[in-house]
Design an enzyme around this catalytic site. Sequence first.
Site, PDB file in Angstrom:
ATOM      1  N   ILE A 104       0.771  -1.044   0.111  1.00 42.09           N
ATOM      2  CA  ILE A 104      -0.007   0.241  -0.026  1.00 42.09           C
ATOM      3  C   ILE A 104       0.909   1.120   0.037  1.00 42.09           C
ATOM      4  O   ILE A 104       1.834   1.205   0.902  1.00 42.09           O
ATOM      5  CB  ILE A 104      -0.860   0.018   1.254  1.00 42.09           C
ATOM      6  CG1 ILE A 104      -1.823  -1.013   1.389  1.00 42.09           C
ATOM      7  CG2 ILE A 104      -1.837   1.195   1.286  1.00 42.09           C
ATOM      8  CD1 ILE A 104      -2.362  -1.566   2.799  1.00 42.09           C
ATOM      9  N   CYS A 105       0.601   2.204  -0.999  1.00 46.33           N
ATOM     10  CA  CYS A 105       1.290   3.394  -0.831  1.00 46.33           C
ATOM     11  C   CYS A 105       0.252   4.552   0.031  1.00 46.33           C
ATOM     12  O   CYS A 105      -0.621   4.896  -0.555  1.00 46.33           O
ATOM     13  CB  CYS A 105       1.417   3.930  -2.490  1.00 46.33           C
ATOM     14  SG  CYS A 105       2.647   5.504  -2.419  1.00 46.33           S
TER      15      CYS A 105
END
Length: 195
Positions: free
Chosen positions: A85-86
Amino acid sequence: MQRISRLKRELQLLSAEPPPGVSCWQTEGRVDELQAQIVGGANTPHEGGVFTLEINIPERYPFEPPKMRFLTPIYHPNIDNAGRICLDALKLPPKGAWRPSLNISTVLTSIQLLMAEPNPDDPLMADISSEFKYNKPLYLEKAKKWTAEHAIQKNKGCVETEEKTPEIKNKKTAHKREALTAQENLEHTKKVCMQ
């Protein structure tokens, strides 16, 4: 010791007063390994889906952010095929926004918000980001399809036999694993989170 006592407090709070659409629990009695589920928000392409995440708590927590990744495949510009996840709340400053005052509940709520409102200007998946920006109907169609295929639990009823179901399930799981392994092998060519 501080890490364990804080985690116990956070887990008690999460079970007593979970954010809407979020649940979190320990795996196998280990305090530093958690799992969470996030329900896809209404009026989003993820609506009706239940997305499972893996959470690993580092030794230096809360001074380091937890490591989180999706176990359920999701079509999203800020989440790659390996589930990474960014999100700035999952990174330390100066590039990130993690602070010891944040907790697992606030990060899970941030991820739920990110699912509903992608950030195409800071993508992990550049192709999905372009689709989101320039061909949103196609993005929405694909995201809904992935949600239906991977995150919506269907009631199978009594039509299928018990022998057939595990076989089908194992084949699907094997294909997902093969795809993820192939993706990880090509990681050097993958688009990375822009900073």
